[in-house]
Write a protein that holds these residues in place. Sequence first.
Motif, mmCIF file in Angstrom:
data_model
loop_
_atom_site.group_PDB
_atom_site.id
_atom_site.type_symbol
_atom_site.label_atom_id
_atom_site.label_comp_id
_atom_site.label_asym_id
_atom_site.label_seq_id
_atom_site.Cartn_x
_atom_site.Cartn_y
_atom_site.Cartn_z
ATOM 1 N N VAL A 177 23.024 -22.305 19.474
ATOM 2 C CA VAL A 177 24.651 -22.161 18.671
ATOM 3 C C VAL A 177 25.480 -23.297 20.348
ATOM 4 C CG1 VAL A 177 27.134 -22.048 19.053
ATOM 5 C CG2 VAL A 177 25.073 -20.272 18.254
ATOM 6 N N ILE A 178 25.863 -24.529 19.560
ATOM 7 C CA ILE A 178 26.278 -25.745 20.285
ATOM 8 C C ILE A 178 28.008 -25.550 20.613
ATOM 9 C CG2 ILE A 178 26.862 -28.085 20.685
ATOM 10 C CD1 ILE A 178 24.738 -29.075 18.923
ATOM 11 N N LEU A 179 28.101 -24.938 21.817
ATOM 12 C CA LEU A 179 29.346 -24.962 22.564
ATOM 13 C C LEU A 179 30.072 -25.939 23.068
ATOM 14 C CD1 LEU A 179 29.540 -20.785 23.572
ATOM 15 C CD2 LEU A 179 31.123 -23.381 24.614
ATOM 16 N N LEU A 180 31.025 -26.370 23.139
ATOM 17 C CA LEU A 180 31.575 -27.531 23.371
ATOM 18 C C LEU A 180 32.696 -27.241 24.466
ATOM 19 C CD1 LEU A 180 30.951 -30.435 24.119
ATOM 20 C CD2 LEU A 180 32.228 -30.487 21.559
ATOM 21 N N LYS A 181 33.117 -27.417 26.014
ATOM 22 C CA LYS A 181 33.899 -26.559 26.122
ATOM 23 C C LYS A 181 35.115 -27.952 26.872
ATOM 24 C CE LYS A 181 31.509 -24.279 28.514
ATOM 25 N NZ LYS A 181 30.889 -23.242 30.511
ATOM 26 N N GLY A 182 35.762 -28.010 27.380
ATOM 27 C CA GLY A 182 36.832 -29.114 28.062
ATOM 28 C C GLY A 182 38.220 -28.582 27.685
ATOM 29 N N LYS A 205 26.223 -22.463 5.755
ATOM 30 C CA LYS A 205 25.102 -22.643 6.259
ATOM 31 C C LYS A 205 25.277 -23.399 8.051
ATOM 32 C CE LYS A 205 20.682 -22.053 3.431
ATOM 33 N NZ LYS A 205 19.840 -21.559 2.885
ATOM 34 N N VAL A 206 26.224 -24.139 7.513
ATOM 35 C CA VAL A 206 26.573 -25.514 8.892
ATOM 36 C C VAL A 206 28.219 -24.686 9.207
ATOM 37 C CG1 VAL A 206 27.143 -27.321 9.981
ATOM 38 C CG2 VAL A 206 25.147 -26.770 7.818
ATOM 39 N N ASP A 234 18.918 -19.295 9.669
ATOM 40 C CA ASP A 234 18.987 -20.854 8.882
ATOM 41 C C ASP A 234 20.812 -21.409 9.414
ATOM 42 O OD1 ASP A 234 20.361 -18.480 7.009
ATOM 43 O OD2 ASP A 234 19.961 -19.402 5.150
ATOM 44 N N LEU A 235 21.366 -19.891 10.043
ATOM 45 C CA LEU A 235 23.169 -20.317 10.114
ATOM 46 C C LEU A 235 22.995 -21.771 10.988
ATOM 47 C CD1 LEU A 235 26.597 -20.344 9.788
ATOM 48 C CD2 LEU A 235 26.090 -18.248 11.438
ATOM 49 N N LYS A 236 23.948 -22.720 11.441
ATOM 50 C CA LYS A 236 23.609 -23.463 12.034
ATOM 51 C C LYS A 236 25.173 -23.535 12.952
ATOM 52 C CE LYS A 236 22.911 -27.123 15.004
ATOM 53 N NZ LYS A 236 22.151 -26.678 17.127
ATOM 54 N N LEU A 237 25.330 -22.442 14.373
ATOM 55 C CA LEU A 237 26.947 -23.021 14.772
ATOM 56 C C LEU A 237 27.834 -23.428 15.653
ATOM 57 C CD1 LEU A 237 27.395 -19.105 14.668
ATOM 58 C CD2 LEU A 237 28.271 -20.309 13.220
ATOM 59 N N PHE A 238 28.760 -24.446 15.741
ATOM 60 C CA PHE A 238 29.619 -24.953 16.419
ATOM 61 C C PHE A 238 30.524 -24.396 16.890
ATOM 62 C CE2 PHE A 238 26.484 -27.927 14.363
ATOM 63 C CZ PHE A 238 25.663 -28.897 15.044
ATOM 64 N N VAL A 239 30.490 -24.582 18.813
ATOM 65 C CA VAL A 239 31.450 -23.974 18.873
ATOM 66 C C VAL A 239 33.132 -24.944 19.947
ATOM 67 C CG1 VAL A 239 32.741 -21.556 19.912
ATOM 68 C CG2 VAL A 239 30.321 -21.197 17.844
#
Length: 407
Positions: free
Chosen positions: A21-26, A72-73, A98-103
Amino acid sequence: MEYYPRIIELKLEKWLKRREVILLKGPRQAGKTTLFLHLMERMGGNYITLEDEEMLRTFEENPKALVKRFGKVLFIDEAQYCKKAGKVIKLLFDLHPDLKLFVTGSGSFDIKVEVGKYLVGRAVYFELLPLNFEEFLLWKARDLVSIFRDQREMVFDFLRGEDVRPESSFEQEFRELLDEYVVFGGFPAIVKEDDVEIKQELLRNLYMTYLEKDVFFFLNVRHLEKFRNLMKSLSFMVGEMLQYSSLSSDLKMDFRTLESYIDILRNTYIVGLLPPFHRNLVTEIKKAKKVYFSDTGLRNAVLGDFSPLASRTDKGKLLENFVLNELRSYGEVRYWRTTGKAEVDFILKFENKIVPVEVKSFGRVKRSFLSFLRAYHPERALVLTENDFGVKKIGGADVLFVPHWFV
């Protein structure tokens, strides 16, 4: 969608096709949503925001339905609105290989939402902050970017021990761009706008939205006036040591509340605290930290002062704040001060070398700078200034004098 480049894309690239999982904070309005929409254009997939009550309810109660519907994305924005986001994301990650998560999550994400304990080994974390000066140039004066990069690479070469001959080109243009950047900061919407009055209004609105939406509504801080007074006091204290006891007394705020409010400001990416440098010398201060803002434009909005840099009494503070924010990409940064009040603005750890850094407008380096050179014998030192460029031998060290924007 018109898109302006962000340097963080280079860091994200190798993670886009991996499972984590790509987790983007800011901070609010730093460009997290825009970046995700850009990635979605590249990769496909679907975008949802948990600020939408229906999406939030589905995410909390039946997250598998989101995957079934959206594929899946999946790009999930404003995850701080779900208190059990970490648990739900872990469930989706474990059930759907097979799921790609961006959070994405705002700074308050860390305060109100437990994520880390659920996503150990499952997520990679990135921070998206307001634009740094290189990104600012990419957006405002792209034809100067290669010149800027050459100048900065020369500084890197010097710190690595090479002989250099600094040359400053297009000084007036760089000076004007630096003035704009330091006064109005690097939040994307403000950088894109050319009208000065609109820039000011956007920054004022950003400040008020932060107070009303993040601090009051989301973090349940009910004494907004006290919180606002603290922000104003810290704005005046840029580059100064944070003394909790005296600040508590000045603001008539109990110590525990003060600590809590400063933690909120740190976790929401408004201020940062710079620790001191010490090497077993008993005369050096070991605890007090200095206060800096993550974005000088927002700091100026707190004070309601958008005067040009040349006419400001706090010009030195703003340039020092700017240099610190840029130095953080070089390596670990500290400040140095002794109980006798000898002080150096910054001590940079660059490739295992200790480099003292001084930020000046005019004049010679201070006696304190010479004290550090005598005490620690660094091979190289750096002075950011408005004149007198070149390399000098001072106190046994090679000292590079270059304009502030070289950093």
